[in-house]
Design an enzyme around this catalytic site. Sequence first.
Site, PDB file in Angstrom:
ATOM      1  CE  LYS A 106      66.477 -70.185  45.537  1.00 38.56           C
ATOM      2  NZ  LYS A 106      66.212 -69.187  44.591  1.00 38.56           N
ATOM      3  N   GLY A 167      68.568 -61.743  38.805  1.00 41.88           N
ATOM      4  CA  GLY A 167      67.745 -60.663  38.127  1.00 41.88           C
ATOM      5  C   GLY A 167      68.560 -59.928  37.221  1.00 41.88           C
ATOM      6  CB  ALA A 193      70.125 -66.638  39.445  1.00 44.63           C
TER       7      ALA A 193
END
Length: 267
Positions: A106, A167, A193
């Site tokens: 990734k 986050g 995300a």
Amino acid sequence: MTAHEHLDPLVIGGKTYTSRLLVGTGKYKDFAETRAAVDASGAQIITVAIRRTNIGQNPNEPSLLEALPPSKFTMLPNTAGCYSADEAVRTLRLARELLDGHDLVKLEVLGDPKTLYPNVVETIAAAKTLVKDGFKVMVYTSDDPIIAKQLEDIGCVAVMPLASLIGSGMGILNPWNLQIIIENAKVPVVVDAGVGTASDAAIAMELGCDAVLMNTAIAAARDPVLMAGAMKKAVEAGRDAFRAGRMPKKLYSASPSSPTGGMIGKP
């Protein structure tokens, strides 16, 4: 494996998976909690931040590979914490050495430490180098459909647009861009995300995403293991709903499903 999963596999880099939930391994209190959450999630692809997690580069410390053996899970080394193409390429070459030639990775190249928004210029440069170097690159990117298509054309095996900032738990802020990316892509599209809770994951799958990757949404939950199980169900439900094809939205039902002809007072 259910019959549905058997008929509807996820294929990334030539390998088939039954789970469409990919999970990270950071931010847990210890490796035991990490393993419990991964087991509850049903995930088969596990992403590991090479710069923050020991997978053998620090021989005197506990290794994540003891808790999550590569014989049972597909490791997905990532370049979290890298801010340039050179850093990212070096990090993934190290991961390939540590994981005996493992080539599924990734790529993420971040633009700044505050927002962790991707630097797409450096990401494109790194992707070109890594693809030439024989890596199968799953690439984290913005939700810009043009950039996503460029990364696919370079040879990335999956494009991974953000739903919102890493986050943040803000969920999918721009479903329209995601839909354009999905419509144009010939490789898997993985939302990466910004997922905060189960409904966010379900919405991503209902839009037609091939999979969802998350870390903080599970690790930062009050009960990470319970949330991991919720995410598993949400991804499965969202995928089934997408495949089933939802009813059209309408303000009210102008055409009743039950015939009214022949009823008292009706012609």
